[in-house]
Write an enzyme that holds these catalytic residues in place. Structure first.
Site, mmCIF file in Angstrom:
data_model
loop_
_atom_site.group_PDB
_atom_site.id
_atom_site.type_symbol
_atom_site.label_atom_id
_atom_site.label_comp_id
_atom_site.label_asym_id
_atom_site.label_seq_id
_atom_site.Cartn_x
_atom_site.Cartn_y
_atom_site.Cartn_z
ATOM 1 N N ASN A 1 30.027 -58.694 -2.061
ATOM 2 C CA ASN A 1 31.370 -58.840 -1.504
ATOM 3 C C ASN A 1 31.924 -60.219 -1.819
ATOM 4 O OD1 ASN A 1 31.451 -56.301 0.319
ATOM 5 N ND2 ASN A 1 29.503 -57.299 0.821
ATOM 6 N N LYS B 1 33.176 -53.096 -8.448
ATOM 7 C CA LYS B 1 31.895 -52.429 -8.699
ATOM 8 C C LYS B 1 31.583 -52.402 -10.193
ATOM 9 C CE LYS B 1 31.002 -51.341 -4.459
ATOM 10 N NZ LYS B 1 32.069 -52.270 -4.011
ATOM 11 N N SER C 1 32.607 -59.691 6.197
ATOM 12 C CA SER C 1 32.779 -59.705 7.650
ATOM 13 C C SER C 1 31.451 -59.793 8.393
ATOM 14 C CB SER C 1 33.542 -58.454 8.085
ATOM 15 O OG SER C 1 32.887 -57.321 7.603
ATOM 16 N N GLU D 1 36.251 -52.334 -2.148
ATOM 17 C CA GLU D 1 35.409 -52.928 -1.117
ATOM 18 C C GLU D 1 35.428 -52.026 0.109
ATOM 19 O OE1 GLU D 1 33.718 -55.847 -1.028
ATOM 20 O OE2 GLU D 1 34.202 -56.293 -3.111
ATOM 21 N N GLY D 2 34.425 -52.161 0.935
ATOM 22 C CA GLY D 2 34.436 -51.485 2.236
ATOM 23 C C GLY D 2 33.936 -50.058 2.139
ATOM 24 N N LYS E 1 30.493 -44.585 -6.820
ATOM 25 C CA LYS E 1 31.310 -45.557 -6.074
ATOM 26 C C LYS E 1 32.561 -45.926 -6.847
ATOM 27 C CE LYS E 1 27.492 -47.970 -3.766
ATOM 28 N NZ LYS E 1 26.988 -49.324 -3.400
ATOM 29 N N GLU F 1 25.830 -53.935 -2.871
ATOM 30 C CA GLU F 1 27.084 -54.438 -3.436
ATOM 31 C C GLU F 1 27.189 -55.924 -3.164
ATOM 32 O OE1 GLU F 1 30.469 -52.568 -1.629
ATOM 33 O OE2 GLU F 1 30.006 -53.308 0.368
ATOM 34 N N ARG G 1 29.091 -62.259 0.457
ATOM 35 C CA ARG G 1 27.963 -61.597 1.125
ATOM 36 C C ARG G 1 27.353 -60.608 0.147
ATOM 37 N NH1 ARG G 1 29.716 -58.136 5.539
ATOM 38 N NH2 ARG G 1 29.151 -56.442 4.143
ATOM 39 N N ARG H 1 22.803 -54.856 9.101
ATOM 40 C CA ARG H 1 23.690 -53.804 9.562
ATOM 41 C C ARG H 1 22.902 -52.515 9.511
ATOM 42 N NH1 ARG H 1 29.597 -53.169 6.942
ATOM 43 N NH2 ARG H 1 28.334 -53.223 5.068
#
Lengths: 509, 509
Positions: free
Chosen positions: B158, B336, B163, B402-403, B398, B156, B134, B483
């Site tokens: 993924n 990253k 998800s 992830e997340g 960053k 970013e 994603r 989102r």
């Protein structure tokens, strides 16, 4: 079927098997809307004031065993039952005789009849009627040998607000899914198998029934957009059951519908001079809709009429040009007294409505003996049966009401009658208890798993559209519901907390 | 698009309009599994110990406005991004240089790399890799004129556990349903219209990706039934998101899958002598399955590895013959640092992986400038930017994770760096803040309605199956996620409590 088949089913699960089955039930049910809003006893309203929580609807973990012959007969005769009850609803004179016996002792029936007379006085302007029926049965066994299936016996026939058609489709899909993912232990492989599980197409079929009526209504007389009106209780914990029909109606047939709380009827609907029913959605007052079909999911219980204004609402809706599901006469045709008159042994009435003897005999075979408690010969004999503790233990006493919670069972009957003035006895009918086979299952409710003996009740849905004073335009069987309750509970209303939705696993009898 | 379009959208609703919209959101979402398990702060686990309650997933009431040109470009370049990251994952030498810079300062990256080396030592036995990617973007505007859209800028990429593909399809269906039933006021008719709403096919497309890998695995070497393994966190509040993929995989492709909590890996799986991965479901130990594909929805965060045994589990899975989604190198490609190396201005790396200049230039256009914080020339300049309060306010810091939840924003950067030993600075990358257009929306979360300024993040899903040391076998764009979070929150993880799932209402820019 052999009684051993019943006794060893469902199998005992070990902790890991049970966990796997439960996790899949819990997740699949929410992912597919097999859900209800939680009861206040489980989630206090103050915790969730806007009502966003939901919970898996009470379901059985296993599909219950059901004799194939009985299942198929139940579905096969539904069209005959649709024909029977639509014929009763079209025979006002016959119905009048029944109802007049009840008027003085059953206020609710009296009010419905008065409402009918009031509309009649002004003249009915819609001659189409829609029935979304559900005929409920239990499997009857020989009381001296409960492994010997006698056949299906009717518990009651619902002519209004027949519920669980939305969830029933989902629970049969759930059980099929559980089979597909091997959530049932391999010991059940010879019983739970693809050709034994019966999918219920109730959600789409009932929605199709509404679409058929909507279309038969014709074009708008007022150039307004057309809609179906779901007249509902508010709040409604079983809302997803109803929503599934609404969504199927929109997706399969492109028909718009609105939910209208019964108590808000007069605030948001009005009658044009030609009695076209116009609904103005409160959220969008600039657009009014012409209502083609009123689908009553409220108004079937005296509890829905706490104020005089509620009867004004009913009258207002009944006067309209919209097709009613059901009409007042169809609603009245669902009185237990009608069932009793048809099912009293040697009754001459059935052939009046079902002239085809072969059809009538199949319907007759599903009647359990039912007696009046009036001053007729049959009534007097029944009064004796009901007052004696021994004989009463084979009977159930039922009022005219739809829905559970009002029945008096077996040995409770004599003391109940003792307290009731004899003039009120005719408000009840006395029905021979159906003796279902000994079944077991596990029910998930509010996160608790209850295991043990259960009783299954098969409901067969039927759709019928007819012209009053004319012919049947549409008549089809519309899927089924299996509702299962613990055998310690005598009542079977799932939403009321006494049972679970289930699906049929057919076995040879 | 004109800024006024943003400012007047969504419209103010009166109480009745809002109630109608909310009721439909609340009921439709549960009826269609657009749900999560409630947070412990909302329902205490002791109240629902078996976990049967669910709640509408955090959703926006309205689809957020999104420039059509940006949306279409994001979807159009997803195949190029799939190609880029699969090429990186196949270029171990290049990746090694990146990773080696991080090993000493980022334990997690170091552990992943060591696990890769351990598998490599024994030899990889599966040369197919699956990516369910994603790529996340925001719309970037001219900071001096936020009504002037510059284009999409990547937040970013993924490579593991991408998800919300399951819920995203449902939220786009929800918004379409709300349009169909006129739940949006007529004042929005020129904006929210059928050809502006974009359905996301993410659930079925991601499931198709898993099915493609499952099939490419080939037949069982051990005559066992085949399955896909979802390696998951336990408990998982966002379980329905994952279940939707599982159900689509079964229904659309007939592929069986199991959920395996990551911590239970060693208890229920074993490697055959040829490193076939065998899964024995605890609920049915007599049947073992050969795992074709491991779909990691856990293992992406250091929190998933509290014990040394958890790294044994990862190694065990990675050594197996099953296709990994993602492989270790693909997982590492999501650092990253990789994004930074590609996006550092004048970087020579992109053309190594995307030789087609036109394709590479379209991808390049979506990079926001990103700088290392190391001892390189670019790194030293970036350190200066990051330590100065004024300049730092245009950046975000960053880590490799992830997340959400780990980023340091704007003026918080200088004091953060001050406390961090300089040797650890290279574990972070410094990214120019993307300046999104001013949007508004209303978010329903835990029954509360929050209205106000929001920021939208577009995630485009991609499926890619390739042969290590070989070619790409399958490559397709797989739907999208929008989102949306309140613009007061700098983090966007919906499950973490900072945002909502949304869908795109396209507007001309």
């Amino acid at each position: 079927m052999a009684s051993t088949q019943y006794e060893s089913y469902p199998p005992e699960l070990n902790a890991v098997e049970e966990q796997y089955l439960l996790e899949n039930v819990k997740d699949w049910s929410i992912a597919h809307g097999l859900a209800v809003r939680p009861a206040p006893s489980f989630v206090e309203p103050s915790q969730d004031p806007t009502g966003v929580l939901a919970i898996t609807a009470p379901v059985t973990l296993f599909p219950s065993l059901f004799p194939r012959r009985c299942f198929e007969e139940g579905l096969a005769i539904q069209k005959a039952y649709n024909e029977l009850y639509s014929a009763i609803a079209r025979d006002e004179e016959w119905l009048k005789e029944i109802v007049e016996e009840l008027i003085d002792i059953d206020d609710f029936v009296g009010k419905l009849w008065q409402t009918h007379l009031a509309v009649k006085k002004e003249g009915y302007v819609q001659d189409l009627s829609l029935g979304l029926f559900r005929s409920d049965y239990m499997v009857h066994t020989d009381p001296s040998n409960t492994s010997a299936t006698v056949g299906l016996k009717q518990v009651e026939f619902n002519t209004i607000a027949s519920s669980f058609g939305g969830l029933s489709s989902q629970v049969s899909n759930l059980h099929k899914h559980l089979l597909t993912i091997d959530a049932y232990p391999s010991s059940t492989a010879s019983v739970i198998k693809a050709d034994a599980l019966r999918q219920s197409k109730s959600a789409s079929s009932l929605a199709k029934g509404l679409a058929v009526a909507h279309k038969a209504y014709g074009i708008s007389r007022t150039s307004r957009p057309l809609c179906v009106l779901f007249v509902v209780q508010d709040p409604e914990r079983n809302v997803f059951d109803q929503r599934h029909l609404e969504y199927a109606l929109l997706e399969d047939s492109g028909v718009r519908s609105f939910r209208l709380p019964f108590q808000q009827t007069l605030a948001h609907t009005k009658l044009d001079s030609d009695r076209t029913l116009v609904y103005t959605p409160p959220h969008s007052p600039s657009t009014s809709y012409e209502v083609t079909t009123i689908y009553f999911r409220a108004g079937y219980s005296p509890d829905d009429y706490p104020n005089a204004e509620d009867w004004d609402s009913r009258l207002h809706l009944e006067k309209s040009r919209a097709i009613k599901c059901p009409s007042l006469l169809t609603h009245l045709a669902g009185c237990k007294k009608v069932q009793q008159v048809l099912a009293t042994p040697h009754s001459p009435h059935l052939k009046r409505f079902l002239p085809d003897e072969e059809v009538a005999s199949r319907v007759l075979a599903t009647f359990a003996p039912i007696y009046p408690l009036d001053q007729s010969q049959a009534g007097k004999e029944a009064q004796k049966l009901a007052q004696n503790l021994d004989s009463a233990s084979r009977y159930v006493l039922k009022p005219q009401r739809e829905g559970g919670g009002n029945n008096i069972y077996r040995k409770a009957i004599p003391p109940f009658l003792e307290k009731l003035p004899e003039t009120h006895w005719p408000a009840y009918i006395l029905m021979e208890m159906i003796e279902p086979p000994p079944l077991k299952n596990a029910i998930l409710r509010n996160g608790d798993l209850q295991r043990g003996g259960v009783i299954g009740e098969l409901g067969v849905y039927g759709v019928c559209l007819w012209k009053d004073g004319g012919d049947i335009l549409e008549n089809f069987e519309a899927g089924y519901l299996l509702r299962t309750k613990g055998d310690q509970s005598e009542e079977g209303g799932v939403a009321a907390g006494f049972g679970a939705v289930d699906s049929c696993c057919l076995v040879e009898s």
